[in-house]
Design a protein around this motif. Structure first.
Motif, mmCIF file in Angstrom:
data_model
loop_
_atom_site.group_PDB
_atom_site.id
_atom_site.type_symbol
_atom_site.label_atom_id
_atom_site.label_comp_id
_atom_site.label_asym_id
_atom_site.label_seq_id
_atom_site.Cartn_x
_atom_site.Cartn_y
_atom_site.Cartn_z
ATOM 1 N N LYS A 1 0.851 -1.189 0.000
ATOM 2 C CA LYS A 1 0.000 0.000 0.000
ATOM 3 C C LYS A 1 0.886 1.238 0.000
ATOM 4 O O LYS A 1 1.721 1.407 0.899
ATOM 5 C CB LYS A 1 -0.907 -0.004 1.236
ATOM 6 N N ALA A 2 0.718 2.101 -0.998
ATOM 7 C CA ALA A 2 1.500 3.333 -1.101
ATOM 8 C C ALA A 2 0.714 4.476 -0.472
ATOM 9 O O ALA A 2 -0.409 4.762 -0.886
ATOM 10 C CB ALA A 2 1.822 3.642 -2.555
ATOM 11 N N GLU A 3 1.309 5.110 0.524
ATOM 12 C CA GLU A 3 0.690 6.252 1.187
ATOM 13 C C GLU A 3 1.686 7.396 1.256
ATOM 14 O O GLU A 3 2.895 7.186 1.337
ATOM 15 C CB GLU A 3 0.211 5.881 2.588
ATOM 16 N N MET A 4 1.171 8.623 1.241
ATOM 17 C CA MET A 4 2.021 9.791 1.259
ATOM 18 C C MET A 4 2.361 10.167 2.703
ATOM 19 O O MET A 4 1.512 10.102 3.590
ATOM 20 C CB MET A 4 1.322 10.959 0.559
ATOM 21 N N GLY A 5 3.619 10.530 2.928
ATOM 22 C CA GLY A 5 4.059 10.921 4.259
ATOM 23 C C GLY A 5 5.274 11.816 4.177
ATOM 24 O O GLY A 5 5.640 12.312 3.099
ATOM 25 N N ALA A 6 5.918 12.003 5.311
ATOM 26 C CA ALA A 6 7.098 12.860 5.388
ATOM 27 C C ALA A 6 8.361 11.999 5.365
ATOM 28 O O ALA A 6 8.396 10.942 6.002
ATOM 29 C CB ALA A 6 7.060 13.705 6.651
ATOM 30 N N PRO A 7 9.399 12.441 4.666
ATOM 31 C CA PRO A 7 10.653 11.668 4.654
ATOM 32 C C PRO A 7 11.292 11.624 6.034
ATOM 33 O O PRO A 7 11.025 12.463 6.901
ATOM 34 C CB PRO A 7 11.536 12.424 3.653
ATOM 35 N N ARG A 8 12.151 10.653 6.226
ATOM 36 C CA ARG A 8 12.904 10.569 7.471
ATOM 37 C C ARG A 8 13.942 11.683 7.521
ATOM 38 O O ARG A 8 14.440 12.134 6.483
ATOM 39 C CB ARG A 8 13.562 9.201 7.589
ATOM 40 N N LEU B 1 10.860 7.550 -4.879
ATOM 41 C CA LEU B 1 9.670 7.667 -4.050
ATOM 42 C C LEU B 1 9.537 9.048 -3.412
ATOM 43 O O LEU B 1 8.542 9.321 -2.738
ATOM 44 C CB LEU B 1 9.685 6.607 -2.942
ATOM 45 N N CYS B 2 10.532 9.904 -3.619
ATOM 46 C CA CYS B 2 10.493 11.245 -3.037
ATOM 47 C C CYS B 2 9.659 12.176 -3.922
ATOM 48 O O CYS B 2 9.843 12.213 -5.146
ATOM 49 C CB CYS B 2 11.905 11.787 -2.865
ATOM 50 N N ILE B 3 8.750 12.896 -3.321
ATOM 51 C CA ILE B 3 7.904 13.854 -4.047
ATOM 52 C C ILE B 3 8.503 15.247 -3.964
ATOM 53 O O ILE B 3 8.735 15.904 -4.974
ATOM 54 C CB ILE B 3 6.475 13.837 -3.480
ATOM 55 N N SER B 4 8.762 15.731 -2.762
ATOM 56 C CA SER B 4 9.454 17.003 -2.537
ATOM 57 C C SER B 4 10.361 16.814 -1.331
ATOM 58 O O SER B 4 9.896 16.367 -0.272
ATOM 59 C CB SER B 4 8.461 18.142 -2.292
ATOM 60 N N PRO B 5 11.666 17.071 -1.474
ATOM 61 C CA PRO B 5 12.617 16.825 -0.379
ATOM 62 C C PRO B 5 12.202 17.500 0.925
ATOM 63 O O PRO B 5 11.733 18.623 0.944
ATOM 64 C CB PRO B 5 13.935 17.409 -0.913
ATOM 65 N N ARG B 6 12.333 16.720 2.014
ATOM 66 C CA ARG B 6 12.046 17.162 3.386
ATOM 67 C C ARG B 6 10.562 17.406 3.658
ATOM 68 O O ARG B 6 10.199 17.780 4.777
ATOM 69 C CB ARG B 6 12.828 18.429 3.741
ATOM 70 N N GLU B 7 9.715 17.212 2.654
ATOM 71 C CA GLU B 7 8.296 17.516 2.858
ATOM 72 C C GLU B 7 7.387 16.319 2.605
ATOM 73 O O GLU B 7 6.625 15.915 3.481
ATOM 74 C CB GLU B 7 7.876 18.689 1.972
ATOM 75 N N HIS B 8 7.464 15.751 1.405
ATOM 76 C CA HIS B 8 6.543 14.668 1.056
ATOM 77 C C HIS B 8 7.304 13.550 0.345
ATOM 78 O O HIS B 8 8.220 13.801 -0.444
ATOM 79 C CB HIS B 8 5.417 15.175 0.141
ATOM 80 N N CYS B 9 6.881 12.343 0.627
ATOM 81 C CA CYS B 9 7.427 11.169 -0.054
ATOM 82 C C CYS B 9 6.395 10.059 0.000
ATOM 83 O O CYS B 9 5.401 10.139 0.731
ATOM 84 C CB CYS B 9 8.747 10.719 0.585
ATOM 85 N N TRP B 10 6.634 9.007 -0.784
ATOM 86 C CA TRP B 10 5.790 7.827 -0.753
ATOM 87 C C TRP B 10 6.351 6.836 0.257
ATOM 88 O O TRP B 10 7.552 6.567 0.292
ATOM 89 C CB TRP B 10 5.711 7.162 -2.125
ATOM 90 N N ILE C 1 2.270 3.233 -8.434
ATOM 91 C CA ILE C 1 2.220 4.433 -7.603
ATOM 92 C C ILE C 1 1.707 5.593 -8.456
ATOM 93 O O ILE C 1 2.268 5.868 -9.517
ATOM 94 C CB ILE C 1 3.610 4.763 -7.041
ATOM 95 N N PRO C 2 0.643 6.286 -8.042
ATOM 96 C CA PRO C 2 0.105 7.395 -8.850
ATOM 97 C C PRO C 2 1.159 8.474 -9.091
ATOM 98 O O PRO C 2 1.955 8.801 -8.206
ATOM 99 C CB PRO C 2 -1.048 7.929 -7.997
ATOM 100 N N ARG C 3 1.151 9.020 -10.282
ATOM 101 C CA ARG C 3 2.078 10.099 -10.603
ATOM 102 C C ARG C 3 1.614 11.389 -9.924
ATOM 103 O O ARG C 3 0.418 11.675 -9.848
ATOM 104 C CB ARG C 3 2.187 10.291 -12.113
ATOM 105 N N VAL C 4 2.567 12.159 -9.441
ATOM 106 C CA VAL C 4 2.269 13.342 -8.645
ATOM 107 C C VAL C 4 2.859 14.576 -9.310
ATOM 108 O O VAL C 4 3.973 14.544 -9.842
ATOM 109 C CB VAL C 4 2.836 13.198 -7.207
ATOM 110 N N ARG C 5 2.086 15.654 -9.271
ATOM 111 C CA ARG C 5 2.590 16.955 -9.698
ATOM 112 C C ARG C 5 2.529 17.919 -8.520
ATOM 113 O O ARG C 5 1.506 18.002 -7.827
ATOM 114 C CB ARG C 5 1.778 17.514 -10.862
#
Length: 330
Positions: free
Chosen positions: A63-70, A124-133, A165-169
């Motif tokens: 299951k892919a969920e959006m969260g914050a990177p470590r 899997l990183c969407i935006s560094p330090r903010e969002h990732c899968w 994994i859904p593509r993100v913009r």
């Protein structure tokens, strides 16, 4: 760990046969049982797979969920593993009987994937330090028939291959605030590369020899086993000794030599995914070989060749040992 009780006479029978490279079911010491892999079996997951290895039955969902990177890895996503030992698998798992085994398996999976080469976590990183899968990998043991670690590693690799994994913009307005937009097109997705994802090879020391893909009866005759995490190119990424017994250095080197010599499996034959029971071995096939309309093609899974029809594809993994045949159904 599920176990069976054997008499001394049964243990002697099994051990003496293995010394002659002949096991109870007719296999050699380095032969695997038929593996059946089915992907996309759970509808409400990002990816899933079910593996049957003899009497061992494993179900894996991703299951892919959006969260914050470590904090220590701000530009990467990560994987979380959860293992559930069903009480239906064996009476020993009733209550909290399977908790220790589930923790042991989860820790082993963490060790295997705790490197940069297995899975490209930066993708899997969407935006560094903010969002990732974050990929939550749930492993369910439905039936225990021996060789759990190998079957689980195959199921996890197949489930990751099946993951979409859904593509993100990331949209940013004039004030600098960011908005995340997910694509609602099921075909507009990201697929993970599993080329470097290793599989576990468990070598059980029985008497003066070692065997792969041990049954419950054979595991009862083994005091020590070596788990080797190895890629299709023969690269060892992790090793671990399990069991109460000990392994001398010569035995360990001999086991490692078996797992680090890549060998190409014979191309498997296709079977329609109609649920008509287990696939027959190639020796039991009709003389004409493949089913009508089958076309040979390179599979999308690295290290795998396929014989495809419009409804199913039979795939053969490139394992660094000598298994029998591997069938994967899509």
């Amino acid at each position: 760990m599920a176990s069976v009780t054997l008499s001394e006479a049964e243990k002697v029978y099994i051990v003496h046969g293995i010394q002659e490279d002949l096991r109870v079911d007719g296999r050699g010491c380095e032969d695997y049982r038929c593996v059946e892999v089915e992907t996309d079996v759970v509808s409400n997951t990002s990816g899933s797979a079910r593996v049957k290895l003899g009497h061992t039955d494993i179900l894996v969902g991703v299951k892919a969920e959006m969260g914050a990177p470590r904090l220590d890895k701000p530009n990467e996503g990560y994987l979380e593993f959860f293992v559930d030992c069903s009480a239906n698998a064996t009476p020993e798992f009733e209550g909290r009987g399977g908790d220790d085994l589930g923790t042991e398996i989860a820790n082993t999976l963490y060790r295997i994937f705790n490197n940069k080469s297995s899975v490209d976590l930066k993708s899997l990183c969407i935006s560094p330090r903010e969002h990732c899968w974050i990929l939550y990998v749930d492993v369910l043991l439905l039936e225990c028939g021996g060789n759990l670690f190998d079957a689980i590693s195959i199921a996890v690799k197949a489930a990751l291959f099946n993951t979409r994994i859904p593509r993100v913009r990331v949209l940013e307005d004039e004030e600098g605030s960011k908005d995340i937009e997910l694509s609602d097109d099921p075909y507009d997705c990201i697929r993970l590369s599993v080329e470097n994802v290793p599989c576990i090879v468990t070598l059980c020391k029985i008497g003066y020899r070692h065997v792969v893909d041990a049954t419950l009866q054979e595991e009862a005759c083994s005091l020590a086993s070596l788990l080797v995490s190895v890629t299709s190119k023969g690269v060892v990424t992790c090793t671990r000794k399990v069991g109460k017994g000990s392994l001398d250095p010569e035995s360990v080197f001999e086991m490692m030599e078996v797992t680090t010599v890549p060998q190409q499996l014979p191309r498997s034959h296709n079977r329609q995914a109609s649920g008509q029971g287990a696939a027959r071995l190639p020796a039991e096939r009709p003389a004409q070989g493949r089913e009508p309309g089958a076309q040979e093609a390179e599979s999308r899974i690295p290290g795998v060749t396929s014989t495809a029809t419009p409804s199913a594809a039979g795939l053969a993994f490139t394992f660094p040992f000598k298994p029998k045949f591997v069938f994967i159904f899509f």
